[in-house]
Write an enzyme that holds these catalytic residues in place. Structure first.
Site, PDB file in Angstrom:
ATOM      1  N   GLN A  30      14.313   3.399   2.305  1.00 48.51           N
ATOM      2  CA  GLN A  30      13.752   4.685   2.780  1.00 48.51           C
ATOM      3  C   GLN A  30      13.478   4.663   4.355  1.00 48.51           C
ATOM      4  O   GLN A  30      13.116   3.742   4.613  1.00 48.51           O
ATOM      5  CB  GLN A  30      12.498   4.910   1.682  1.00 48.51           C
ATOM      6  CG  GLN A  30      11.458   3.743   1.912  1.00 48.51           C
ATOM      7  CD  GLN A  30      10.618   3.572   0.409  1.00 48.51           C
ATOM      8  OE1 GLN A  30      10.332   4.586  -0.304  1.00 48.51           O
ATOM      9  NE2 GLN A  30      10.110   2.583  -0.016  1.00 48.51           N
ATOM     10  N   HIS A  61      -7.105   5.624  -5.115  1.00 51.59           N
ATOM     11  CA  HIS A  61      -6.757   4.230  -5.295  1.00 51.59           C
ATOM     12  C   HIS A  61      -8.151   3.732  -6.522  1.00 51.59           C
ATOM     13  O   HIS A  61      -7.812   2.891  -7.595  1.00 51.59           O
ATOM     14  CB  HIS A  61      -6.917   3.216  -4.350  1.00 51.59           C
ATOM     15  CG  HIS A  61      -5.616   3.322  -3.548  1.00 51.59           C
ATOM     16  ND1 HIS A  61      -5.445   3.676  -2.144  1.00 51.59           N
ATOM     17  CD2 HIS A  61      -4.317   3.151  -3.805  1.00 51.59           C
ATOM     18  CE1 HIS A  61      -4.230   3.743  -1.583  1.00 51.59           C
ATOM     19  NE2 HIS A  61      -3.403   3.292  -2.756  1.00 51.59           N
ATOM     20  N   ASP A  85       1.433  -0.366  -0.027  1.00 53.92           N
ATOM     21  CA  ASP A  85       0.312  -0.235   1.089  1.00 53.92           C
ATOM     22  C   ASP A  85      -0.827  -1.055   0.512  1.00 53.92           C
ATOM     23  O   ASP A  85      -1.757  -1.292   1.465  1.00 53.92           O
ATOM     24  CB  ASP A  85      -0.412   1.253   0.912  1.00 53.92           C
ATOM     25  CG  ASP A  85      -0.673   1.907  -0.193  1.00 53.92           C
ATOM     26  OD1 ASP A  85      -1.616   1.244  -0.883  1.00 53.92           O
ATOM     27  OD2 ASP A  85      -0.236   2.939  -0.489  1.00 53.92           O
ATOM     28  N   GLU A 105       7.074  -4.826  -5.830  1.00 56.02           N
ATOM     29  CA  GLU A 105       7.275  -3.626  -4.815  1.00 56.02           C
ATOM     30  C   GLU A 105       8.843  -3.937  -4.398  1.00 56.02           C
ATOM     31  O   GLU A 105       9.338  -4.960  -4.207  1.00 56.02           O
ATOM     32  CB  GLU A 105       6.186  -3.799  -3.634  1.00 56.02           C
ATOM     33  CG  GLU A 105       6.772  -2.754  -2.420  1.00 56.02           C
ATOM     34  CD  GLU A 105       6.883  -1.606  -2.497  1.00 56.02           C
ATOM     35  OE1 GLU A 105       7.910  -0.883  -2.306  1.00 56.02           O
ATOM     36  OE2 GLU A 105       5.773  -0.797  -3.150  1.00 56.02           O
ATOM     37  N   ASP A 137      12.815  -4.421  -7.893  1.00 54.93           N
ATOM     38  CA  ASP A 137      13.052  -3.169  -8.451  1.00 54.93           C
ATOM     39  C   ASP A 137      11.764  -3.216  -9.714  1.00 54.93           C
ATOM     40  O   ASP A 137      12.056  -4.160 -10.592  1.00 54.93           O
ATOM     41  CB  ASP A 137      14.285  -3.043  -9.006  1.00 54.93           C
ATOM     42  CG  ASP A 137      14.312  -1.400  -9.646  1.00 54.93           C
ATOM     43  OD1 ASP A 137      14.123  -1.683 -11.015  1.00 54.93           O
ATOM     44  OD2 ASP A 137      14.646  -0.554  -9.123  1.00 54.93           O
ATOM     45  N   ASP A 155       1.961   2.554  -9.354  1.00 54.64           N
ATOM     46  CA  ASP A 155       1.648   3.461  -8.012  1.00 54.64           C
ATOM     47  C   ASP A 155       3.008   3.740  -7.384  1.00 54.64           C
ATOM     48  O   ASP A 155       3.122   3.050  -6.437  1.00 54.64           O
ATOM     49  CB  ASP A 155       0.844   2.702  -7.165  1.00 54.64           C
ATOM     50  CG  ASP A 155       0.428   3.396  -5.760  1.00 54.64           C
ATOM     51  OD1 ASP A 155       0.642   4.561  -5.780  1.00 54.64           O
ATOM     52  OD2 ASP A 155      -0.189   2.549  -5.087  1.00 54.64           O
ATOM     53  N   SER A 156       3.807   4.755  -7.922  1.00 52.96           N
ATOM     54  CA  SER A 156       4.995   4.938  -7.354  1.00 52.96           C
ATOM     55  C   SER A 156       5.023   6.174  -6.305  1.00 52.96           C
ATOM     56  O   SER A 156       4.152   6.995  -6.326  1.00 52.96           O
ATOM     57  CB  SER A 156       6.005   5.304  -8.578  1.00 52.96           C
ATOM     58  OG  SER A 156       5.438   6.532  -9.156  1.00 52.96           O
TER      59      SER A 156
END
Length: 286
Positions: A30, A61, A85, A105, A137, A155-156
């Site tokens: 990305q 969060h 993050d 992640e 993945d 948390d996508s």
């Protein structure tokens, strides 16, 4: 000085002044941009969509972490899907009772860039000895792992690009397979005012898979379109209906000092507007 225009919705959006561009890179997955904004602090965007800002990340969060962990009451093993993050990881690490944290992640570059340019998100959590960081993945991981978890937090990004598979029926089924008895799955689910179709789709996929499924919400200014919705799937229906004094006892016992979360917010967050209830086929907040 330039502006950053978000591209999430056609004909409606938000604009940030980019006071200083800190980093821009096209990763293997990305397009990532991190910049500074006078009002919101450091801001990260992926593929034209704002992901997180230093000013209001604590709301998102805290709510995606403390609601399932405190509702569970005895979570020892936690899986985070996404969350590069480090904000979710930081909040999970605050729970001393959690013994093992697995974080999956897809994009190693996001983790490295956020450690460098958004250090306040993780605050050293990537060094926690309880953490097993897996670059893979998320869908593949939950479909194949032999590990079992008490709480799974997805948390996508939004359901476009690499994040799309994390809203699929297969993903929810695989997560259910990975949960221990009494386990809880929570996922980011967009703002229902703008993304009601996604909430409906998730409702259809959760229905029949979990003893109790619902949604809860929190208003995060950065996520344009109103309140942010989180999907909730619990193996034990009692998890969502804890007496206030039990929640309060668990929260105080955790020793966590929160900026947004409290037991009253926890309970109130599950009360949904009527248009959302109608969309998901529930006559009331139950």
């Amino acid at each position: 000085m330039s502006d950053y225009q978000e591209t999430l919705y056609e004909g409606y959006g938000q604009r940030f002044r980019m006071d200083r561009l800190l980093h821009e890179v096209r990763t293997g997955h990305q397009h990532l941009v991190i910049f500074e904004n006078a009002r919101m602090g450091r801001v990260m965007a992926l593929d034209g969509v704002i992901q997180t800002t230093e000013a209001d990340e604590f709301i998102y969060h805290e709510m995606l972490t403390h609601v399932p962990i405190l509702a569970h009451g005895a979570a020892r093993r936690v899986l985070i899907v996404g969350g590069g993050d480090g904000g979710i990881l930081r909040e999970v690490c605050r729970h001393r009772s959690v013994e093992r944290i697995t974080m999956v992640e897809i994009d190693a570059t996001v983790v490295e860039m956020c450690k460098e340019f958004l250090p306040e998100h993780s605050r050293g959590a990537f060094e926690d000895p309880r953490l097993n960081l897996v670059i893979d993945d998320g869908m593949r991981f939950v479909a194949t792992t032999e590990d079992r978890f008490d709480v799974i937090i997805s948390d996508s990004t939004d359901p476009i690009g690499p994040g799309e598979v994390l809203f699929s029926e297969n993903f929810y089924q695989a997560c259910r397979r990975c949960l221990n008895d009494g386990g809880i799955l929570v996922t980011q689910n967009g703002t229902p005012f703008m993304q009601l179709g996604e909430v409906q789709t998730t409702a259809q996929r959760m229905n029949g898979l979990f003893a109790d499924w619902h949604f809860y919400q929190a208003a995060v200014p950065t996520y344009i379109g109103g309140a942010m919705t989180f999907a909730w799937g619990a193996c034990d229906a009692a998890s969502r209906r804890l007496p206030p004094d039990i929640l309060r006892q668990r929260f105080v016992g955790s020793g966590i000092v929160a900026r947004y979360y409290n037991p009253e917010i926890h309970q109130g967050a599950f009360a949904l507007p009527q248009y959302v209830l109608q969309a998901i086929g529930k006559p009331g907040n139950n």
